[in-house]
Design an enzyme around this catalytic site. Structure first.
Site, PDB file in Angstrom:
ATOM      1  N   HIS A 104      60.996  81.672  12.388  1.00 39.42           N
ATOM      2  CA  HIS A 104      61.117  83.054  11.896  1.00 39.42           C
ATOM      3  C   HIS A 104      60.678  84.048  12.968  1.00 39.42           C
ATOM      4  O   HIS A 104      60.234  85.158  12.656  1.00 39.42           O
ATOM      5  CB  HIS A 104      60.223  83.307  10.650  1.00 39.42           C
ATOM      6  CG  HIS A 104      60.681  82.624   9.395  1.00 39.42           C
ATOM      7  ND1 HIS A 104      59.796  82.144   8.464  1.00 39.42           N
ATOM      8  CD2 HIS A 104      61.910  82.378   8.913  1.00 39.42           C
ATOM      9  CE1 HIS A 104      60.464  81.605   7.441  1.00 39.42           C
ATOM     10  NE2 HIS A 104      61.747  81.739   7.706  1.00 39.42           N
ATOM     11  N   LYS A 113      76.361  83.844   8.413  1.00 40.91           N
ATOM     12  CA  LYS A 113      76.172  85.283   8.201  1.00 40.91           C
ATOM     13  C   LYS A 113      76.573  86.027   9.462  1.00 40.91           C
ATOM     14  O   LYS A 113      76.337  85.538  10.574  1.00 40.91           O
ATOM     15  CB  LYS A 113      74.700  85.587   7.885  1.00 40.91           C
ATOM     16  CG  LYS A 113      74.259  85.120   6.522  1.00 40.91           C
ATOM     17  CD  LYS A 113      72.904  85.723   6.187  1.00 40.91           C
ATOM     18  CE  LYS A 113      71.898  84.622   5.928  1.00 40.91           C
ATOM     19  NZ  LYS A 113      70.523  85.010   5.859  1.00 40.91           N
ATOM     20  N   ARG A 132      60.059  73.993  -0.144  1.00 39.75           N
ATOM     21  CA  ARG A 132      59.334  73.188   0.843  1.00 39.75           C
ATOM     22  C   ARG A 132      57.851  73.172   0.503  1.00 39.75           C
ATOM     23  O   ARG A 132      57.293  74.211   0.128  1.00 39.75           O
ATOM     24  CB  ARG A 132      59.509  73.771   2.249  1.00 39.75           C
ATOM     25  CG  ARG A 132      60.800  73.359   2.929  1.00 39.75           C
ATOM     26  CD  ARG A 132      60.982  74.080   4.257  1.00 39.75           C
ATOM     27  NE  ARG A 132      62.070  75.030   4.185  1.00 39.75           N
ATOM     28  CZ  ARG A 132      62.282  76.019   5.056  1.00 39.75           C
ATOM     29  NH1 ARG A 132      61.458  76.189   6.077  1.00 39.75           N
ATOM     30  NH2 ARG A 132      63.292  76.828   4.911  1.00 39.75           N
ATOM     31  N   ARG A 139      71.911  83.532  16.642  1.00 36.89           N
ATOM     32  CA  ARG A 139      70.598  82.999  16.280  1.00 36.89           C
ATOM     33  C   ARG A 139      70.622  81.484  16.508  1.00 36.89           C
ATOM     34  O   ARG A 139      71.511  80.789  16.023  1.00 36.89           O
ATOM     35  CB  ARG A 139      70.296  83.277  14.815  1.00 36.89           C
ATOM     36  CG  ARG A 139      69.023  82.588  14.372  1.00 36.89           C
ATOM     37  CD  ARG A 139      68.776  82.811  12.898  1.00 36.89           C
ATOM     38  NE  ARG A 139      67.597  82.082  12.476  1.00 36.89           N
ATOM     39  CZ  ARG A 139      67.562  81.254  11.429  1.00 36.89           C
ATOM     40  NH1 ARG A 139      68.647  81.041  10.718  1.00 36.89           N
ATOM     41  NH2 ARG A 139      66.446  80.650  11.108  1.00 36.89           N
ATOM     42  N   ASP A 187      62.950  80.358  -7.319  1.00 35.22           N
ATOM     43  CA  ASP A 187      63.049  81.813  -7.199  1.00 35.22           C
ATOM     44  C   ASP A 187      61.780  82.451  -7.771  1.00 35.22           C
ATOM     45  O   ASP A 187      61.466  82.279  -8.951  1.00 35.22           O
ATOM     46  CB  ASP A 187      64.294  82.291  -7.966  1.00 35.22           C
ATOM     47  CG  ASP A 187      64.581  83.760  -7.706  1.00 35.22           C
ATOM     48  OD1 ASP A 187      63.621  84.558  -7.631  1.00 35.22           O
ATOM     49  OD2 ASP A 187      65.766  84.109  -7.589  1.00 35.22           O
ATOM     50  N   ASN A 210      59.312  92.518  -2.288  1.00 32.44           N
ATOM     51  CA  ASN A 210      59.615  92.872  -3.680  1.00 32.44           C
ATOM     52  C   ASN A 210      58.566  92.516  -4.712  1.00 32.44           C
ATOM     53  O   ASN A 210      58.578  93.070  -5.807  1.00 32.44           O
ATOM     54  CB  ASN A 210      60.936  92.206  -4.101  1.00 32.44           C
ATOM     55  CG  ASN A 210      62.113  92.740  -3.305  1.00 32.44           C
ATOM     56  OD1 ASN A 210      62.392  93.925  -3.360  1.00 32.44           O
ATOM     57  ND2 ASN A 210      62.767  91.879  -2.549  1.00 32.44           N
ATOM     58  N   HIS A 242      55.740  86.595   6.235  1.00 30.26           N
ATOM     59  CA  HIS A 242      57.179  86.535   5.957  1.00 30.26           C
ATOM     60  C   HIS A 242      57.360  85.601   4.768  1.00 30.26           C
ATOM     61  O   HIS A 242      57.280  84.377   4.896  1.00 30.26           O
ATOM     62  CB  HIS A 242      57.933  86.012   7.197  1.00 30.26           C
ATOM     63  CG  HIS A 242      59.409  85.851   6.971  1.00 30.26           C
ATOM     64  ND1 HIS A 242      60.353  86.665   7.549  1.00 30.26           N
ATOM     65  CD2 HIS A 242      60.103  84.961   6.218  1.00 30.26           C
ATOM     66  CE1 HIS A 242      61.553  86.290   7.164  1.00 30.26           C
ATOM     67  NE2 HIS A 242      61.435  85.253   6.352  1.00 30.26           N
ATOM     68  N   LEU A 243      57.578  86.188   3.594  1.00 28.34           N
ATOM     69  CA  LEU A 243      57.671  85.398   2.359  1.00 28.34           C
ATOM     70  C   LEU A 243      59.076  85.514   1.786  1.00 28.34           C
ATOM     71  O   LEU A 243      59.376  86.426   1.024  1.00 28.34           O
ATOM     72  CB  LEU A 243      56.635  85.900   1.334  1.00 28.34           C
ATOM     73  CG  LEU A 243      55.195  86.075   1.843  1.00 28.34           C
ATOM     74  CD1 LEU A 243      54.304  86.647   0.743  1.00 28.34           C
ATOM     75  CD2 LEU A 243      54.638  84.750   2.362  1.00 28.34           C
ATOM     76  N   GLY A 244      59.942  84.618   2.212  1.00 24.42           N
ATOM     77  CA  GLY A 244      61.303  84.579   1.678  1.00 24.42           C
ATOM     78  C   GLY A 244      61.479  83.236   1.000  1.00 24.42           C
ATOM     79  O   GLY A 244      60.521  82.666   0.476  1.00 24.42           O
ATOM     80  N   ASN A 245      62.688  82.715   1.051  1.00 25.26           N
ATOM     81  CA  ASN A 245      62.884  81.364   0.552  1.00 25.26           C
ATOM     82  C   ASN A 245      62.097  80.385   1.416  1.00 25.26           C
ATOM     83  O   ASN A 245      61.383  79.523   0.922  1.00 25.26           O
ATOM     84  CB  ASN A 245      64.367  81.036   0.567  1.00 25.26           C
ATOM     85  CG  ASN A 245      64.748  80.305  -0.683  1.00 25.26           C
ATOM     86  OD1 ASN A 245      63.909  79.712  -1.361  1.00 25.26           O
ATOM     87  ND2 ASN A 245      66.028  80.332  -1.001  1.00 25.26           N
TER      88      ASN A 245
END
Ligand code: AMP
Length: 387
Positions: free
Chosen positions: A169, A22, A230, A80, A271, A323, A197-200
């Site tokens: 993170h 990215k 995970r 990063r 997801d 979200n 922090h709740l992402g993938n």
């Protein structure tokens, strides 16, 4: 005509994952992003062969957009880097010695640090004159007190092999904890914040006056919350048991816990949108996955309220946190006695900006705060380069 040299106020942020690269070009004067994108499927069919090729593709795309790597506006590149170990506790200007240091930490992050290092080497070949800065995912957690950082195992073994809790993170936890203080109109030194922090990938942190004092990820990003694929926390004897009774190899157990666990392992979907949809339609596996995810999250919220003593805000961030009103509601339901009162109407409103979603007068504010890791990496890079 006497042309004036444009100010060098762009920072290029590069964030390499195992099969993606990215990039974002950040204009430090106004925070805008003149270019951004992602190169995907690195090493797979139809994608660039390796990260070296991927970086050249980024360079080509930037040049096509009029922002080539030779642009006089480019002031620095911020990379990063996942693991800084105990060596790198802040953003660091890259030198040959720092490259060697990142390489030496590869055993702690075998999938990530070698890729990050390759990216740094290629970027330094292309622009050897340009300052390049490594921004470590672990650095924000370097302030963890020993009581939180230590595992209760033999100290000699732990010290010899670097076995301790590092946390990840970090750029997101750093950015969101400060953005939350701003949202509340208070100085960061005055507020204690729980960041979710709740992402993938998912992690929680407890930040006291801007200083991280506890976080849920440990030696690796596997510990803690239930994630997309995970497992998060489990009895440390589980891998031993599987090795003994199922004859599973270390690599098989690694994949089971890191790639086939979490929501995916529980219900076949990683997801959260899909989990919520299936669960609402009465699918028992999806319901169980949601419940396990939320139960773990609640245990961490309760634990971190106790770690901090006084908590001014709980901030939700990343894909799920920003979200999913369902996850926020389920995670904080019935916590009024602990000073946490969500406002259901505010919580249900969808908006891209940072916002408070707790009831007026809730002793602990609840906020949705979109993360911006690229801005954080660019800012830390800029500070180091410009003082
Ligand atoms: P991130 O790693 O921050 O990009 O987050 C990615 C994850 O966010 C996805 O895997 C989804 O599970 C989750 N996500 C994105 N949008 C929603 C949504 N509207 N509701 C629930 N989860 C979402």
């Amino acid at each position: 005509m006497t042309g004036t040299t444009p100010a060098a106020d762009h920072v290029l942020v590069l964030n390499a994952g195992s099969s993606t690269l990215k990039y974002q070009l950040v204009d430090m004067a106004d925070g805008s992003r003149p270019a951004r994108g992602v190169v995907e499927r690195i090493g797979a069919d139809g994608g660039p062969a390796d990260h070296t090729r991927a970086l050249h593709e980024v360079a080509d795309r930037l040049a096509a957009d009029g922002h080539g790597l030779d642009s006089p506006r480019l002031a620095a590149i911020g990379h990063r880097v996942v693991h800084g170990g105990t060596t790198y506790t802040a953003a660091t200007l890259v030198t040959d010695e720092v490259e060697a240091g990142i390489e030496a930490l590869a055993p702690l992050a075998p999938l990530h640090n070698p890729v990050n290092l390759r990216q740094i080497r290629v970027a330094r070949e292309v622009r050897p004159d340009l300052p390049q800065v490594a921004v470590f995912d672990t650095a924000f957690h370097a302030t963890l007190p020993q009581a939180a950082a230590r595992y209760a195992i033999d100290r000699g073994v732990a010290d010899r092999y670097g076995v301790r809790r590092y946390g990840f993170h970090g750029t997101s936890h750093s950015y969101v904890s400060r953005a939350t203080a701003r949202l509340l109109g208070r100085a960061v030194q005055e507020v204690n914040v729980i960041v979710l922090h709740l992402g993938n990938g998912a992690s929680a942190s407890a930040v006291r006056g801007g200083v991280c004092v506890e976080t849920s990820m440990g030696l690796t990003p596997l510990e803690g919350l239930v994630m997309g694929s995970r497992s998060g926390d489990l009895d440390p004897a589980v891998p031993l048991h599987l090795a003994r009774v199922a004859g599973m190899s270390t690599d098989e157990i690694d994949r089971l816990l890191n790639n086939r666990g979490g929501l995916l392992g529980l219900c076949g979907d990683n997801d959260m949108r899909e989990v919520v949809r299936r669960s609402a339609a009465g699918d028992p596996d999806a319901r169980l996955a949601f419940d396990v995810y939320v139960h773990r999250l609640r245990k961490y919220v309760g634990g971190y309220l106790a770690v901090l003593g006084e908590t001014h805000a709980i901030a939700f961030t990343a894909g799920v946190g920003e979200n999913s009103a369902e996850v926020r509601e389920a995670a904080l339901r019935g916590l009024g006695r602990l000073g946490v009162e969500l406002d259901p109407v505010r919580n249900a409103v969808r908006s891209a900006g940072a916002r408070v979603v707790s009831a007026d007068g809730s002793p602990t504010a609840v906020a949705v705060v979109p993360t911006d890791e690229e801005w954080e990496i660019a800012s830390q890079t800029w500070q180091l380069v410009r003082g």
